[in-house]
Design an enzyme around this catalytic site. Sequence first.
Site, PDB file in Angstrom:
ATOM      1  N   HIS A 190      -3.215  -5.476   1.337  1.00  0.00           N
ATOM      2  CA  HIS A 190      -2.551  -5.781   2.605  1.00  0.00           C
ATOM      3  C   HIS A 190      -2.594  -7.284   2.879  1.00  0.00           C
ATOM      4  CE1 HIS A 190      -2.170  -1.616   4.138  1.00  0.00           C
ATOM      5  NE2 HIS A 190      -3.238  -1.406   3.399  1.00  0.00           N
ATOM      6  N   CYS A 215       0.834  -1.202   0.000  1.00  0.00           N
ATOM      7  CA  CYS A 215       0.000   0.000   0.000  1.00  0.00           C
ATOM      8  C   CYS A 215       0.880   1.268   0.000  1.00  0.00           C
ATOM      9  CB  CYS A 215      -0.991  -0.041   1.161  1.00  0.00           C
ATOM     10  SG  CYS A 215      -2.388   1.078   0.972  1.00  0.00           S
ATOM     11  N   GLU A 269      -0.916  -8.886   4.928  1.00  0.00           N
ATOM     12  CA  GLU A 269      -0.698  -9.120   6.359  1.00  0.00           C
ATOM     13  C   GLU A 269      -2.000  -9.105   7.160  1.00  0.00           C
ATOM     14  OE1 GLU A 269      -0.684  -4.636   6.033  1.00  0.00           O
ATOM     15  OE2 GLU A 269      -0.100  -6.320   4.762  1.00  0.00           O
TER      16      GLU A 269
END
Length: 190
Positions: free
Chosen positions: A169, A79, A171
Amino acid sequence: MVVAVLSLQGAVIEHIQMLNKLGVGTFEIRKKADLDKHFDGLIIPGGESTVQGKLLHELDIYDTLKEKIEKGLPVFGTCAGLLLLAKSIDNDNKTHIATMDITAMRNAYGRQLGSFYTNSSFDDKGEIPMTFIRAPYISSVGDNVKVLATVDGKIVGARQGNQLVTAFHPELNDDLTVHKYFVDIIKENM
């Protein structure tokens, strides 16, 4: 193997947790002295690219970090990290680390309300979950950049040499595909 996570802002802990699941050692870069530690790769997490860019300079981290990336340090930007690595940004006249031959579009999917979740293909790894939060996308890539993922015709994942970026994202989901992909890039360079 040790991966440093730039810890000025963003989903730092979530990246560390993903790397821990893969058995990779980590530490956080918060100040210039942290750059003296040994690390084999670097993650630049999401957050606000303008703020992170400013802090890189204020903390005197920018020059050393850029030099390491230019010399081949494997780096993964998510990002805002994608925006920091982009050589140009369509709707912003300022660039930051600017080591990857991509042009990005800031907040391309709108503000916080434009955030969304989808599943899409990532390279040849099959479909993975993708969470977009005020995400950019890549509007164009150089000849030496490999497109890894697209959503609705927009490039959201790419690789150039040792540099990996995603507009989403990884994660924030349980799927380890993208982090494993980055670890494999590091292994190619060890």
